[in-house]
Design a protein around this motif. Structure first.
Motif, mmCIF file in Angstrom:
data_model
loop_
_atom_site.group_PDB
_atom_site.id
_atom_site.type_symbol
_atom_site.label_atom_id
_atom_site.label_comp_id
_atom_site.label_asym_id
_atom_site.label_seq_id
_atom_site.Cartn_x
_atom_site.Cartn_y
_atom_site.Cartn_z
ATOM 1 N N TYR A 36 60.134 27.017 -58.540
ATOM 2 C CA TYR A 36 60.014 26.132 -59.711
ATOM 3 C C TYR A 36 58.742 26.528 -60.442
ATOM 4 O O TYR A 36 57.664 26.005 -60.200
ATOM 5 N N TRP A 37 58.930 27.523 -61.340
ATOM 6 C CA TRP A 37 57.787 28.093 -62.068
ATOM 7 C C TRP A 37 57.657 27.522 -63.468
ATOM 8 O O TRP A 37 56.575 27.615 -64.071
ATOM 9 N N ASN A 38 58.775 26.929 -63.950
ATOM 10 C CA ASN A 38 58.827 26.491 -65.340
ATOM 11 C C ASN A 38 58.213 25.092 -65.486
ATOM 12 O O ASN A 38 58.834 24.163 -65.977
ATOM 13 N N THR A 39 56.982 24.978 -65.016
ATOM 14 C CA THR A 39 56.274 23.704 -65.030
ATOM 15 C C THR A 39 54.776 23.998 -64.972
ATOM 16 O O THR A 39 54.366 25.099 -64.563
ATOM 17 N N GLU A 40 53.980 23.034 -65.363
ATOM 18 C CA GLU A 40 52.531 23.258 -65.449
ATOM 19 C C GLU A 40 51.938 23.665 -64.094
ATOM 20 O O GLU A 40 52.292 23.112 -63.050
ATOM 21 N N SER A 65 52.196 26.481 -62.437
ATOM 22 C CA SER A 65 53.036 27.261 -61.535
ATOM 23 C C SER A 65 53.229 28.666 -62.103
ATOM 24 O O SER A 65 52.783 28.968 -63.205
ATOM 25 N N LYS A 80 56.644 23.680 -55.084
ATOM 26 C CA LYS A 80 57.137 22.754 -56.124
ATOM 27 C C LYS A 80 58.663 22.625 -56.055
ATOM 28 O O LYS A 80 59.205 21.532 -56.257
ATOM 29 N N ASP A 94 49.445 31.412 -62.292
ATOM 30 C CA ASP A 94 48.866 30.171 -61.759
ATOM 31 C C ASP A 94 47.532 30.431 -61.051
ATOM 32 O O ASP A 94 46.952 29.505 -60.470
ATOM 33 N N SER A 135 65.237 25.975 -64.667
ATOM 34 C CA SER A 135 64.747 24.616 -64.943
ATOM 35 C C SER A 135 65.328 23.666 -63.893
ATOM 36 O O SER A 135 66.122 22.766 -64.222
ATOM 37 N N GLU A 176 64.303 21.146 -62.112
ATOM 38 C CA GLU A 176 64.066 19.695 -62.156
ATOM 39 C C GLU A 176 65.019 19.055 -63.176
ATOM 40 O O GLU A 176 65.648 18.029 -62.903
ATOM 41 N N THR A 177 65.133 19.691 -64.341
ATOM 42 C CA THR A 177 66.044 19.195 -65.378
ATOM 43 C C THR A 177 67.482 19.194 -64.861
ATOM 44 O O THR A 177 68.221 18.218 -65.033
#
Ligand code: MG
Length: 256
Positions: free
Chosen positions: A30-34, A36, A46, A95, A242, A244-245
């Protein structure tokens, strides 16, 4: 909405199509988040923290036979296969962490819950790739993680080697899209991984796989429409940038 989906599922089932809730795999974590980065240890943690079924990552072997995690063959012009681990791992990810070795990755993964979807990259040298596969399998065994890993490779040679070498029941996936389900079955393979776009053009591939006992992964899921299509057509796993989405949307669709 739930009723519409149930009706759609029953129509599909009566047509011989198997509807199910796909499991979500974070593509490169899960890289598409702050905070990361792709293929980072943080992205793995994550992915676990948001409840992904699995997290995918990419493995190369360096010139001094160390297994490292990275997607591309090169990092800032440095070819991983022809460089030392010290050279490769001195590079920092977005990151702030250094390029991880597989050993560092599995040290953390051992204490998490999610499945490990390990892509073995296609090396320039077949002997390097062969050694990479042997060492990767040995490292999962060393960490006691053989029952939590599944393998992916775009290499035809690697696919044959993996199928012959993994413990019984371990999933080995081939995502290049140029093998039909019957060919995969002939290799004793138990998983096919197709681009979502290809599956949407050729949905009969899903039933053919399931009839042969082969699971189906779709990569990459681009939006809600893809997600709904995968649910309605019985895709077993989805790979997402994505997660989480998509986990949230999946929940809304199947448990509105
Ligand atoms: Mg990959």
């Amino acid at each position: 909405m739930k009723n519409i989906l149930l009706i759609a599922a029953s129509i599909l089932l009566s047509a011989g199509v198997h509807a199910a809730t796909p499991r979500v795999i974070a593509h490169r974590g899960y890289w598409n988040t702050e905070g990361s980065a792709k293929n980072s240890i943080r992205a793995l943690i994550k992915a676990d923290s948001i409840g992904c079924w699995g997290s995918e990552f990419d493995v190369w072997m360096t010139a001094d036979s160390v297994l490292v995690i990275n997607h591309d063959a090169e990092i800032e012009g440095l070819n991983i296969e022809h460089s030392t681990a010290a050279e490769v791992c001195s590079h920092r990810l977005a990151d702030g962490e250094n390029v991880p070795t597989l050993e560092q990755f599995l040290t953390i993964a051992k204490n998490l819950n999610l499945r490990l979807v390990c892509e073995i990259k296609t090396h320039d040298s077949r002997s390097n790739e062969k050694a990479c596969i042997e060492r990767t399998l040995a490292m999962f065994k060393h960490f006691g993680l053989e029952d939590r890993v599944e393998y992916v490779t775009f290499s035809r040679n690697g696919l044959i080697q993996l199928i012959a070498s993994v413990p019984a029941g371990t999933s080995v996936q081939y995502p290049a899209g140029d093998y039909i389900p019957e060919q995969m079955k002939a290799f004793n393979g138990n998983g096919l991984n197709y681009r979502c776009k290809k599956l949407r053009k050729e949905p009969e591939l899903i039933k053919r796989c399931h009839d042969l006992g082969i699971s189906v992964k779709a990569w990459k899921i681009l939006g809600t429409e893809d997600l709904r299509w995968c649910i309605e057509h019985g895709v077993d796993f989805i790979t997402s940038d994505s997660p989480e989405t998509h986990l949230h949307e999946l929940k809304k669709i199947v448990e509105p």
